[in-house]
Design a protein around this motif. Structure first.
Motif, PDB file in Angstrom:
ATOM      1  N   GLU A  68       0.837  -1.187   0.000  1.00  0.00           N
ATOM      2  CA  GLU A  68       0.000   0.000   0.000  1.00  0.00           C
ATOM      3  C   GLU A  68       0.872   1.237   0.000  1.00  0.00           C
ATOM      4  OE1 GLU A  68      -3.199   0.040   2.768  1.00  0.00           O
ATOM      5  OE2 GLU A  68      -3.488  -2.113   2.583  1.00  0.00           O
TER       6      GLU A  68
ATOM      7  N   ASN B 248      -4.231  10.528  -0.470  1.00  0.00           N
ATOM      8  CA  ASN B 248      -4.719   9.325   0.224  1.00  0.00           C
ATOM      9  C   ASN B 248      -3.751   8.146   0.197  1.00  0.00           C
ATOM     10  OD1 ASN B 248      -7.235  10.506   1.007  1.00  0.00           O
ATOM     11  ND2 ASN B 248      -7.921  10.233  -1.113  1.00  0.00           N
TER      12      ASN B 248
ATOM     13  N   PRO C  53      -0.817   6.007   1.852  1.00  0.00           N
ATOM     14  CA  PRO C  53      -0.179   5.906   3.166  1.00  0.00           C
ATOM     15  C   PRO C  53       1.313   6.211   3.096  1.00  0.00           C
ATOM     16  CG  PRO C  53      -0.765   3.740   2.333  1.00  0.00           C
ATOM     17  CD  PRO C  53      -1.327   4.730   1.372  1.00  0.00           C
TER      18      PRO C  53
ATOM     19  N   GLY D 272       0.420  10.011   3.895  1.00  0.00           N
ATOM     20  CA  GLY D 272       0.730   9.721   5.292  1.00  0.00           C
ATOM     21  C   GLY D 272       2.215   9.854   5.586  1.00  0.00           C
TER      22      GLY D 272
END
Length: 163
Positions: A11, A58, A60, A118
């Motif tokens: 991810e 969006n 991570p 993130g």
């Protein structure tokens, strides 16, 4: 991360920023294409910095690889940035002659709008030549190949200081 299943379930995203037809400015696309062939989520981004907000939104984890015009660094020198308010990042000399809005400005805009991933890691590689042409200079090509191996081995989950 040794299997294709592991890679495809990762991810995060690697963005190779630059243009493959501008010599060392093609280092980002080179790294992105090499990792994509190995099954990692990677894209080439040749547009302006504002479009980076959509690319990394969006995510991570996002690793951005771009060329630097750093006259005080040897070609092929690799720099890893995780602190974007650091003056060193602002002075890194990311090549933005082919981008409408440069990478440092895109990071600042993303921070102001709350649209950073993130975890963002920017990897700059000092280039030697930025004229038209599809070939990376030898020092940049060598660093890019080593970077591909390191990122593939670590699945983008790496200690930036280890690069």
């Amino acid at each position: 991360m040794s299997s294709a299943a592991d890679r495809s379930s990762f991810e995060g995203l690697l963005i190779g920023l630059g243009h493959a037809e501008r010599q060392d400015d093609g280092v980002g696309p080179f790294v992105a294409e090499a990792l994509r062939r190995r099954g990692f989520p990677a894209v080439v981004h040749g547009g302006d910095g504002t479009a980076l907000l959509d690319a990394w939104d969006n995510q991570p984890v996002c690793v951005v690889v771009d060329a630097m015009a750093a006259p005080d660094s040897e070609p092929g020198t690799l720099r890893v940035f995780t602190e974007f308010q650091d003056p060193e990042f602002q002075r890194a000399g990311f090549v933005h002659s082919t981008h409408r809005l440069g990478l440092p400005e895109a990071v600042a805009l993303g921070r102001a709008l709350g649209r950073l991933p993130g975890r963002l890691v920017v990897i700059g590689i000092a280039g030697a030549a930025f004229d038209f042409g599809p070939c990376l200079s030898p020092a940049v090509a060598a660093t890019a190949a080593q970077l591909v191996e390191r990122l593939a081995d670590r699945g983008f989950s790496f200690d930036p200081d280890a690069l």
